[in-house]
Write a protein that holds these residues in place. Structure first.
Motif, PDB file in Angstrom:
ATOM      1  N   TRP A 245       0.833  -1.204   0.000  1.00 25.85           N
ATOM      2  CA  TRP A 245       0.000   0.000   0.000  1.00 25.85           C
ATOM      3  C   TRP A 245       0.871   1.259   0.000  1.00 25.85           C
ATOM      4  O   TRP A 245       0.638   2.184  -0.792  1.00 25.85           O
ATOM      5  N   TYR A 246       1.867   1.297   0.906  1.00 25.39           N
ATOM      6  CA  TYR A 246       2.730   2.476   0.995  1.00 25.39           C
ATOM      7  C   TYR A 246       3.473   2.745  -0.312  1.00 25.39           C
ATOM      8  O   TYR A 246       3.548   3.878  -0.779  1.00 25.39           O
ATOM      9  N   ARG A 247       4.019   1.709  -0.912  1.00 31.23           N
ATOM     10  CA  ARG A 247       4.775   1.903  -2.161  1.00 31.23           C
ATOM     11  C   ARG A 247       3.857   2.341  -3.304  1.00 31.23           C
ATOM     12  O   ARG A 247       4.250   3.156  -4.130  1.00 31.23           O
ATOM     13  N   ALA A 248       2.654   1.806  -3.332  1.00 38.48           N
ATOM     14  CA  ALA A 248       1.702   2.212  -4.373  1.00 38.48           C
ATOM     15  C   ALA A 248       1.269   3.667  -4.180  1.00 38.48           C
ATOM     16  O   ALA A 248       1.023   4.378  -5.151  1.00 38.48           O
TER      17      ALA A 248
ATOM     18  N   ALA B 135      -7.145  -0.219   0.792  1.00 42.92           N
ATOM     19  CA  ALA B 135      -7.480   0.941   1.623  1.00 42.92           C
ATOM     20  C   ALA B 135      -7.452   2.226   0.790  1.00 42.92           C
ATOM     21  O   ALA B 135      -6.593   2.399  -0.070  1.00 42.92           O
ATOM     22  N   SER B 136      -8.386   3.106   1.083  1.00 37.27           N
ATOM     23  CA  SER B 136      -8.509   4.342   0.301  1.00 37.27           C
ATOM     24  C   SER B 136      -7.569   5.444   0.780  1.00 37.27           C
ATOM     25  O   SER B 136      -7.188   6.313   0.000  1.00 37.27           O
TER      26      SER B 136
ATOM     27  N   ARG C 263      -6.139   2.388   5.834  1.00 35.09           N
ATOM     28  CA  ARG C 263      -5.087   1.374   5.859  1.00 35.09           C
ATOM     29  C   ARG C 263      -4.725   1.004   7.294  1.00 35.09           C
ATOM     30  O   ARG C 263      -4.617  -0.159   7.646  1.00 35.09           O
ATOM     31  N   SER C 264      -4.595   2.020   8.137  1.00 41.35           N
ATOM     32  CA  SER C 264      -4.260   1.789   9.542  1.00 41.35           C
ATOM     33  C   SER C 264      -5.355   0.975  10.241  1.00 41.35           C
ATOM     34  O   SER C 264      -5.065   0.054  11.004  1.00 41.35           O
TER      35      SER C 264
END
Length: 152
Positions: free
Chosen positions: A64-67, A123-124, A129-130
């Motif tokens: 998610w973070y990299r995207a 997650a949006s 996400r958290s």
């Protein structure tokens, strides 16, 4: 002659009683051995599942973070591919749990923990996400809490 017959009957009776007790002991030992082997297999399967799901959750967060940082980049693509590998490992571990677990609630929690983790990358935003990551962690903890009594 009577003494000899009584001695033979006593000897036969003793042999039969000994055989019955030895057979019961052997059967009891076999049952206990099987139960211990199943317990050990459950410990192994549950531990492997928990470890695989922790790794998968980390991979999903990383994906998610990299995207979010650089969509479509090589870095984001590598994280996506890594998450597929981690998902496969977690799914294999889930199948092992399904093979050794007899408790419907434990099975349901294992499946739920996998599914919650599986959807984390959708997650949006950071809060979503958290929240998904925390829900995955909590569901895994519930699984562990439910599974633990069956291996003690």
């Amino acid at each position: 002659m009577e003494t000899a017959v009584i001695a033979v009957i006593g000897t036969l009776l003793g042999a039969v009683v000994t055989h019955v007790f030895q057979r019961r002991t052997t059967e009891r030992t076999a049952v206990l051995t099987r139960a211990e082997q199943l317990r050990q297999e459950r410990i192994s399967a549950y531990s492997a599942f928990a470890g695989a799901l922790v790794d998968y959750r980390r991979g999903q967060n990383d994906r998610w973070y990299r995207a979010q940082r650089s969509p479509g980049s090589t870095e984001a693509e590598e994280a996506r591919i890594d998450s597929y590998r981690l998902r496969s490992s977690a799914h294999q571990a889930l199948i092992r749990v399904q093979l050794v677990c007899e408790e419907p609630q434990t099975l349901a929690l294992a499946s739920a923990a996998f599914e919650v983790t599986n959807c984390m990358h959708e997650a949006s935003d950071e809060d979503d996400r958290s929240q998904r990551s925390e829900q995955a962690r909590e569901t895994l903890s519930e699984f562990i809490g439910t599974a633990a009594p069956s291996v003690r």
